[in-house]
Design a protein around this motif. Structure first.
Motif, PDB file in Angstrom:
ATOM      1  N   VAL A 126     -13.123  11.775   4.219  1.00 59.42           N
ATOM      2  CA  VAL A 126     -12.049  10.822   4.519  1.00 59.42           C
ATOM      3  C   VAL A 126     -12.561   9.408   4.276  1.00 59.42           C
ATOM      4  N   PRO A 127     -11.880   8.611   3.441  1.00 59.76           N
ATOM      5  CA  PRO A 127     -12.296   7.216   3.252  1.00 59.76           C
ATOM      6  C   PRO A 127     -12.069   6.393   4.524  1.00 59.76           C
ATOM      7  N   ARG A 128     -12.746   5.258   4.605  1.00 55.79           N
ATOM      8  CA  ARG A 128     -12.639   4.421   5.802  1.00 55.79           C
ATOM      9  C   ARG A 128     -11.281   3.740   5.923  1.00 55.79           C
ATOM     10  N   GLU A 129     -10.641   3.430   4.788  1.00 55.75           N
ATOM     11  CA  GLU A 129      -9.315   2.810   4.859  1.00 55.75           C
ATOM     12  C   GLU A 129      -8.405   3.370   3.777  1.00 55.75           C
ATOM     13  N   ALA A 139      -6.916   9.974  14.450  1.00 55.90           N
ATOM     14  CA  ALA A 139      -7.571  11.276  14.578  1.00 55.90           C
ATOM     15  C   ALA A 139      -8.504  11.557  13.402  1.00 55.90           C
ATOM     16  N   MET A 140      -8.107  11.128  12.202  1.00 57.14           N
ATOM     17  CA  MET A 140      -8.912  11.375  10.999  1.00 57.14           C
ATOM     18  C   MET A 140     -10.000  10.320  10.797  1.00 57.14           C
ATOM     19  N   GLY A 141      -9.857   9.183  11.469  1.00 61.14           N
ATOM     20  CA  GLY A 141     -10.898   8.157  11.395  1.00 61.14           C
ATOM     21  C   GLY A 141     -10.761   7.163  10.267  1.00 61.14           C
ATOM     22  N   PHE A 142      -9.549   6.939   9.777  1.00 60.72           N
ATOM     23  CA  PHE A 142      -9.355   5.903   8.756  1.00 60.72           C
ATOM     24  C   PHE A 142      -8.421   4.823   9.266  1.00 60.72           C
ATOM     25  N   THR A 143      -8.503   3.659   8.639  1.00 60.53           N
ATOM     26  CA  THR A 143      -7.647   2.532   8.992  1.00 60.53           C
ATOM     27  C   THR A 143      -6.538   2.418   7.958  1.00 60.53           C
ATOM     28  N   PRO A 144      -5.270   2.496   8.360  1.00 56.84           N
ATOM     29  CA  PRO A 144      -4.174   2.307   7.409  1.00 56.84           C
ATOM     30  C   PRO A 144      -4.029   0.823   7.053  1.00 56.84           C
ATOM     31  N   ARG A 145      -3.838   0.524   5.772  1.00 61.07           N
ATOM     32  CA  ARG A 145      -3.694  -0.856   5.312  1.00 61.07           C
ATOM     33  C   ARG A 145      -2.493  -0.958   4.361  1.00 61.07           C
ATOM     34  N   PRO A 146      -1.329  -1.319   4.889  1.00 61.82           N
ATOM     35  CA  PRO A 146      -0.187  -1.525   3.989  1.00 61.82           C
ATOM     36  C   PRO A 146      -0.374  -2.827   3.213  1.00 61.82           C
ATOM     37  N   HIS A 147      -0.042  -2.805   1.928  1.00 64.38           N
ATOM     38  CA  HIS A 147      -0.190  -4.028   1.136  1.00 64.38           C
ATOM     39  C   HIS A 147       1.011  -4.938   1.343  1.00 64.38           C
ATOM     40  N   GLN A 148       0.872  -6.173   0.885  1.00 67.27           N
ATOM     41  CA  GLN A 148       1.961  -7.146   1.009  1.00 67.27           C
ATOM     42  C   GLN A 148       3.173  -6.668   0.215  1.00 67.27           C
ATOM     43  N   PRO A 149       4.374  -6.825   0.755  1.00 70.00           N
ATOM     44  CA  PRO A 149       5.575  -6.433   0.010  1.00 70.00           C
ATOM     45  C   PRO A 149       5.652  -7.144  -1.346  1.00 70.00           C
ATOM     46  N   TYR A 150       6.147  -6.406  -2.335  1.00 68.88           N
ATOM     47  CA  TYR A 150       6.353  -6.908  -3.695  1.00 68.88           C
ATOM     48  C   TYR A 150       5.045  -7.277  -4.392  1.00 68.88           C
ATOM     49  N   ARG A 151       3.935  -6.653  -4.000  1.00 70.22           N
ATOM     50  CA  ARG A 151       2.630  -6.872  -4.635  1.00 70.22           C
ATOM     51  C   ARG A 151       2.036  -5.520  -5.020  1.00 70.22           C
ATOM     52  N   ALA A 152       2.746  -4.753  -5.846  1.00 70.50           N
ATOM     53  CA  ALA A 152       2.300  -3.406  -6.220  1.00 70.50           C
ATOM     54  C   ALA A 152       0.935  -3.428  -6.892  1.00 70.50           C
ATOM     55  N   GLN A 153       0.603  -4.532  -7.576  1.00 71.79           N
ATOM     56  CA  GLN A 153      -0.698  -4.591  -8.260  1.00 71.79           C
ATOM     57  C   GLN A 153      -1.865  -4.544  -7.282  1.00 71.79           C
ATOM     58  N   THR A 154      -1.593  -4.786  -5.986  1.00 82.45           N
ATOM     59  CA  THR A 154      -2.647  -4.701  -4.975  1.00 82.45           C
ATOM     60  C   THR A 154      -3.254  -3.305  -4.948  1.00 82.45           C
ATOM     61  N   LYS A 155      -2.443  -2.301  -5.223  1.00 83.80           N
ATOM     62  CA  LYS A 155      -2.940  -0.928  -5.269  1.00 83.80           C
ATOM     63  C   LYS A 155      -2.774  -0.358  -6.683  1.00 83.80           C
ATOM     64  N   GLY A 156      -3.296  -1.122  -7.624  1.00 80.45           N
ATOM     65  CA  GLY A 156      -3.152  -0.769  -9.033  1.00 80.45           C
ATOM     66  C   GLY A 156      -3.829   0.513  -9.447  1.00 80.45           C
ATOM     67  N   LYS A 157      -4.885   0.908  -8.748  1.00 82.92           N
ATOM     68  CA  LYS A 157      -5.586   2.142  -9.122  1.00 82.92           C
ATOM     69  C   LYS A 157      -4.677   3.346  -8.959  1.00 82.92           C
ATOM     70  N   VAL A 158      -3.958   3.415  -7.846  1.00 83.23           N
ATOM     71  CA  VAL A 158      -3.060   4.548  -7.643  1.00 83.23           C
ATOM     72  C   VAL A 158      -1.783   4.385  -8.469  1.00 83.23           C
ATOM     73  N   GLU A 159      -1.353   3.142  -8.697  1.00 84.70           N
ATOM     74  CA  GLU A 159      -0.178   2.918  -9.557  1.00 84.70           C
ATOM     75  C   GLU A 159      -0.456   3.472 -10.956  1.00 84.70           C
TER      76      GLU A 159
END
Length: 178
Positions: A109-112, A143-163
């Protein structure tokens, strides 16, 4: 379809005797122009971050009912290792289940976890920036030990690897399949 390699394989199966280069040259005038802007790459350490997204892959008939077919994609930030799962449900339960399957596949499990502001993860984002998480997803994250991090709205490039992963599934892997 502008994916020339996929198109080439399909027309080759129909008896096309020409080469890939000719297909590329014939399709080129029909491609929309690229208008990418330069961005600074953001890299993470191994095990630090995964990025998550949903994609829609059209419809599928299940028990004589037409349902939306979703693809869940999780991409590890450092290695770009990718997990893909297809499902007909896009609810919180499916979101969590897909996470579990991805963690099993990756062997950890990744940290975030970086994701959209989808209702399976974020119920509301207040004007002052306060994030109100979906309680079920937040419990799962704790429970899984990761931190959820939602990106800023309308900034899809923030998570470009999964895009890029979703774009690959929809534009290369899935195109032409039934």
């Amino acid at each position: 379809v502008y994916n020339t390699r996929k198109l080439y394989r399909e027309i080759q199966q129909q008896g096309y005797p020409g080469g890939l280069t000719q297909v590329i040259l014939d399709v080129q005038p029909f491609r929309p122009p690229r208008q990418e802007q330069a961005t600074v790459r953001f890299e993470t350490e191994p095990g630090q971050q995964a990025q998550v997204d949903w994609g829609s892959c059209g419809y599928i008939d299940v028990d004589e009912r037409r349902k939306t077919l979703y693809c869940f994609v999780m991409t590890l930030g450092w290695s770009r290792m990718m997990y893909v799962e297809f499902t007909t449900e896009g609810d919180t339960g499916s979101f969590i289940r897909c996470h579990q399957h991805a963690f099993e596949y990756f062997g950890g499990v990744p940290r975030e976890m970086l994701h959209d502001n989808l209702k399976s993860a974020v119920i509301d984002r207040a004007a002052d920036g306060t994030i109100h998480f979906n309680a079920r997803y937040l419990d799962f994250a704790l429970a899984m030990g990761f931190t959820p991090r939602p990106h800023q709205p309308y900034r899809a490039q923030t998570k470009g690897k999964v895009e890029n992963g979703v774009r690959y599934v929809k534009g290369n892997f899935w195109v032409g399949l039934h």
